[in-house]
Design a protein around this motif. Structure first.
Motif, PDB file in Angstrom:
ATOM      1  N   ALA A  68       0.806  -1.212   0.000  1.00 35.66           N
ATOM      2  CA  ALA A  68       0.000   0.000   0.000  1.00 35.66           C
ATOM      3  C   ALA A  68       0.842   1.265   0.000  1.00 35.66           C
ATOM      4  O   ALA A  68       0.387   2.317  -0.455  1.00 35.66           O
ATOM      5  CB  ALA A  68      -0.929  -0.008   1.216  1.00 35.66           C
ATOM      6  N   ASP A  69       2.075   1.178   0.506  1.00 38.28           N
ATOM      7  CA  ASP A  69       2.923   2.369   0.621  1.00 38.28           C
ATOM      8  C   ASP A  69       4.090   2.283  -0.352  1.00 38.28           C
ATOM      9  O   ASP A  69       5.087   1.608  -0.078  1.00 38.28           O
ATOM     10  CB  ASP A  69       3.433   2.514   2.055  1.00 38.28           C
ATOM     11  CG  ASP A  69       4.294   3.764   2.236  1.00 38.28           C
ATOM     12  OD1 ASP A  69       4.351   4.582   1.300  1.00 38.28           O
ATOM     13  OD2 ASP A  69       4.916   3.901   3.305  1.00 38.28           O
ATOM     14  N   PRO A  70       4.014   2.948  -1.488  1.00 36.95           N
ATOM     15  CA  PRO A  70       5.101   2.872  -2.474  1.00 36.95           C
ATOM     16  C   PRO A  70       6.374   3.582  -2.035  1.00 36.95           C
ATOM     17  O   PRO A  70       7.411   3.432  -2.677  1.00 36.95           O
ATOM     18  CB  PRO A  70       4.503   3.544  -3.712  1.00 36.95           C
ATOM     19  CG  PRO A  70       3.492   4.491  -3.167  1.00 36.95           C
ATOM     20  CD  PRO A  70       2.916   3.826  -1.948  1.00 36.95           C
ATOM     21  N   ASP A  71       6.291   4.360  -0.943  1.00 40.38           N
ATOM     22  CA  ASP A  71       7.474   5.083  -0.479  1.00 40.38           C
ATOM     23  C   ASP A  71       8.208   4.371   0.648  1.00 40.38           C
ATOM     24  O   ASP A  71       9.194   4.898   1.180  1.00 40.38           O
ATOM     25  CB  ASP A  71       7.079   6.489  -0.023  1.00 40.38           C
ATOM     26  CG  ASP A  71       6.633   7.358  -1.176  1.00 40.38           C
ATOM     27  OD1 ASP A  71       7.287   7.297  -2.238  1.00 40.38           O
ATOM     28  OD2 ASP A  71       5.629   8.075  -1.040  1.00 40.38           O
ATOM     29  N   ARG A  72       7.753   3.174   1.020  1.00 43.80           N
ATOM     30  CA  ARG A  72       8.455   2.435   2.065  1.00 43.80           C
ATOM     31  C   ARG A  72       9.705   1.786   1.469  1.00 43.80           C
ATOM     32  O   ARG A  72       9.847   1.687   0.245  1.00 43.80           O
ATOM     33  CB  ARG A  72       7.554   1.367   2.675  1.00 43.80           C
ATOM     34  CG  ARG A  72       7.408   0.129   1.815  1.00 43.80           C
ATOM     35  CD  ARG A  72       6.356  -0.820   2.354  1.00 43.80           C
ATOM     36  NE  ARG A  72       6.410  -2.117   1.680  1.00 43.80           N
ATOM     37  CZ  ARG A  72       5.987  -2.343   0.453  1.00 43.80           C
ATOM     38  NH1 ARG A  72       5.493  -1.328  -0.261  1.00 43.80           N
ATOM     39  NH2 ARG A  72       6.059  -3.548  -0.086  1.00 43.80           N
ATOM     40  N   TYR A  73      10.584   1.308   2.355  1.00 38.87           N
ATOM     41  CA  TYR A  73      11.825   0.671   1.929  1.00 38.87           C
ATOM     42  C   TYR A  73      11.708  -0.829   2.222  1.00 38.87           C
ATOM     43  O   TYR A  73      11.804  -1.246   3.376  1.00 38.87           O
ATOM     44  CB  TYR A  73      13.019   1.303   2.650  1.00 38.87           C
ATOM     45  CG  TYR A  73      13.146   2.769   2.326  1.00 38.87           C
ATOM     46  CD1 TYR A  73      13.823   3.198   1.187  1.00 38.87           C
ATOM     47  CD2 TYR A  73      12.535   3.733   3.136  1.00 38.87           C
ATOM     48  CE1 TYR A  73      13.908   4.537   0.874  1.00 38.87           C
ATOM     49  CE2 TYR A  73      12.612   5.081   2.823  1.00 38.87           C
ATOM     50  CZ  TYR A  73      13.303   5.483   1.691  1.00 38.87           C
ATOM     51  OH  TYR A  73      13.376   6.814   1.366  1.00 38.87           O
ATOM     52  N   PRO A  74      11.481  -1.646   1.202  1.00 41.07           N
ATOM     53  CA  PRO A  74      11.221  -3.085   1.424  1.00 41.07           C
ATOM     54  C   PRO A  74      12.422  -3.799   2.044  1.00 41.07           C
ATOM     55  O   PRO A  74      13.576  -3.446   1.798  1.00 41.07           O
ATOM     56  CB  PRO A  74      10.950  -3.617   0.013  1.00 41.07           C
ATOM     57  CG  PRO A  74      10.550  -2.409  -0.780  1.00 41.07           C
ATOM     58  CD  PRO A  74      11.353  -1.280  -0.213  1.00 41.07           C
ATOM     59  N   HIS A  75      12.124  -4.821   2.851  1.00 41.77           N
ATOM     60  CA  HIS A  75      13.191  -5.621   3.432  1.00 41.77           C
ATOM     61  C   HIS A  75      13.459  -6.855   2.577  1.00 41.77           C
ATOM     62  O   HIS A  75      12.736  -7.139   1.604  1.00 41.77           O
ATOM     63  CB  HIS A  75      12.873  -6.007   4.880  1.00 41.77           C
ATOM     64  CG  HIS A  75      11.583  -6.750   5.057  1.00 41.77           C
ATOM     65  ND1 HIS A  75      11.392  -8.058   4.654  1.00 41.77           N
ATOM     66  CD2 HIS A  75      10.411  -6.362   5.603  1.00 41.77           C
ATOM     67  CE1 HIS A  75      10.178  -8.447   4.943  1.00 41.77           C
ATOM     68  NE2 HIS A  75       9.546  -7.438   5.520  1.00 41.77           N
ATOM     69  N   ARG A  76      14.472  -7.596   2.940  1.00 45.00           N
ATOM     70  CA  ARG A  76      14.938  -8.728   2.141  1.00 45.00           C
ATOM     71  C   ARG A  76      13.826  -9.707   1.783  1.00 45.00           C
ATOM     72  O   ARG A  76      13.685 -10.110   0.617  1.00 45.00           O
ATOM     73  CB  ARG A  76      16.039  -9.467   2.897  1.00 45.00           C
ATOM     74  CG  ARG A  76      16.609 -10.683   2.187  1.00 45.00           C
ATOM     75  CD  ARG A  76      17.291 -11.625   3.164  1.00 45.00           C
ATOM     76  NE  ARG A  76      16.341 -12.179   4.135  1.00 45.00           N
ATOM     77  CZ  ARG A  76      16.697 -12.928   5.169  1.00 45.00           C
ATOM     78  NH1 ARG A  76      17.960 -13.189   5.391  1.00 45.00           N
ATOM     79  NH2 ARG A  76      15.775 -13.403   5.996  1.00 45.00           N
TER      80      ARG A  76
END
Length: 353
Positions: A68-76
């Protein structure tokens, strides 16, 4: 013998992007992956790894990074799940558990040898196997005689096993700083390197750095090639890492000058017992299956290529090399552009057959 238009070696982000691009050109790729799943090296990275690029800039062509949040920083683990889902959606023949042992020329095409005796004839080859299996271990003063533990970041998973230790992390890039800062919560840690750590602000004027890299053209060819040899790698920081170094957790020093048993020698003449040295010193292209293909590699084992096109072996290409064409060539956000270009070149070449 089975035949394919293009053999793609590796099913990580580079191989999957190549398979997608080749399919768009109406070519039939067969993707050969040594491991048991199509996710590349991502499942093997350390547990806390988090992307420095937001989800909106971390997609392969044809499928947005979910969430839902395109500005988050995805984890591994999010990246692993994304790549697995991407592979499932591809209209491509992906074969896991197929380790390529050699690529040989066969007439105008190639013969690909697979561990266990399998063979595949292909009109062209895309080498997209990445570099994670070839950790770079630079020659450091006295390290060969150091009697403590020496490991590479490729072997690091989480900090708890190092609790209470005296640790030196060697490196000055994103992974070195991230790992050293994480370890410093459990151990006494020094971040040592030949170059100073240089930070880049993660957000500028309310926008993530990658917005500006794309807007200015620094993230893509050709402008990005003008700065392909920066003096030091920039560490992307939201303020957390620079604050940790300023507080001395970890502390920052020049690289050690030697070793005496379990003691490291520092440039100021002091000696200190150290339990572990962790090398966060990057990786190098790992292409052992091309050693028998005359002209493919130079004397150092690195590919001879111009922007991903082999210079001495017609029909051989590469995807996912560091600085292949730009700053982002070996990243999720940039590998698709290079793959598309390679696919167009191969389609034009094979159209004449």
């Amino acid at each position: 013998m089975e035949h394919a238009d293009v053999a793609v070696i590796g099913a990580g982000q580079s191989g999957l992007a190549a398979a997608h691009a080749l399919s768009q050109q109406r070519l039939r790729p067969v993707v050969l992956e040594a491991s048991g799943r199509a996710a590349g090296s991502w499942p093997k990275y350390y547990d806390s790894l988090t992307l420095f690029s937001p989800a909106r800039y971390s997609s392969l062509p044809g499928m947005a990074f979910p969430g839902a949040d395109p500005d988050r920083y995805p984890h591994r683990d999010e990246v692993v799940a994304y790549l697995s889902a991407y592979a499932d959606r591809l209209d491509a023949d992906i074969r896991t558990g197929r380790r390529v042992t050699a690529v040989r020329q066969a007439g105008a095409g190639f013969e690909v040898e697979i561990e266990g005796g399998g063979r595949l004839a292909a009109r062209a080859v895309v080498a997209a196997s990445g570099s994670f299996t070839r950790p770079h271990r630079p020659a450091l003063p006295g390290l060969e005689g150091f009697t403590g533990t020496v490991l590479h970041a490729a072997q690091y998973r989480h900090p708890e096993p190092f609790a209470g230790q005296r640790i030196v992390v060697v490196g000055a890039g994103n992974s070195a700083v991230q790992i050293a800062t994480e370890l410093a919560r459990f151990a006494t840690v020094t971040l040592a390197g030949r170059n100073p750590v240089k930070f880049a602000r993660q957000r500028i004027l309310g926008r993530d750095l990658h917005f500006w890299l794309r807007r200015t053209g620094l993230d893509i060819a050709p402008l990005g090639r003008l700065v392909r040899t920066p003096p030091t790698q920039l560490v992307i920081d939201d303020g957390h890492y620079s604050a940790a170094l300023a507080a001395g957790r970890p502390d920052r020093r020049p690289v050690f000058t030697g070793a005496d048993g379990a003691r490291l020698l520092w440039p100021d003449g002091s000696r200190e017992k150290v339990d572990s040295v962790l090398l966060a010193t990057g990786y190098r292209a790992h292409l052992p299956y091309l050693t028998g293909l005359e002209g493919a590699l130079d004397d150092s084992g690195l590919p001879r290529h111009a922007e991903g096109i082999a210079t001495r072996v017609p029909g051989l290409t590469f995807v996912g090399l560091e600085w292949q064409r730009s700053l982002s060539s070996n990243s999720l956000r940039g590998v698709g552009r290079d793959a598309a270009r390679i696919a167009r070149r191969l389609a034009a070449r094979l159209a004449g057959w």
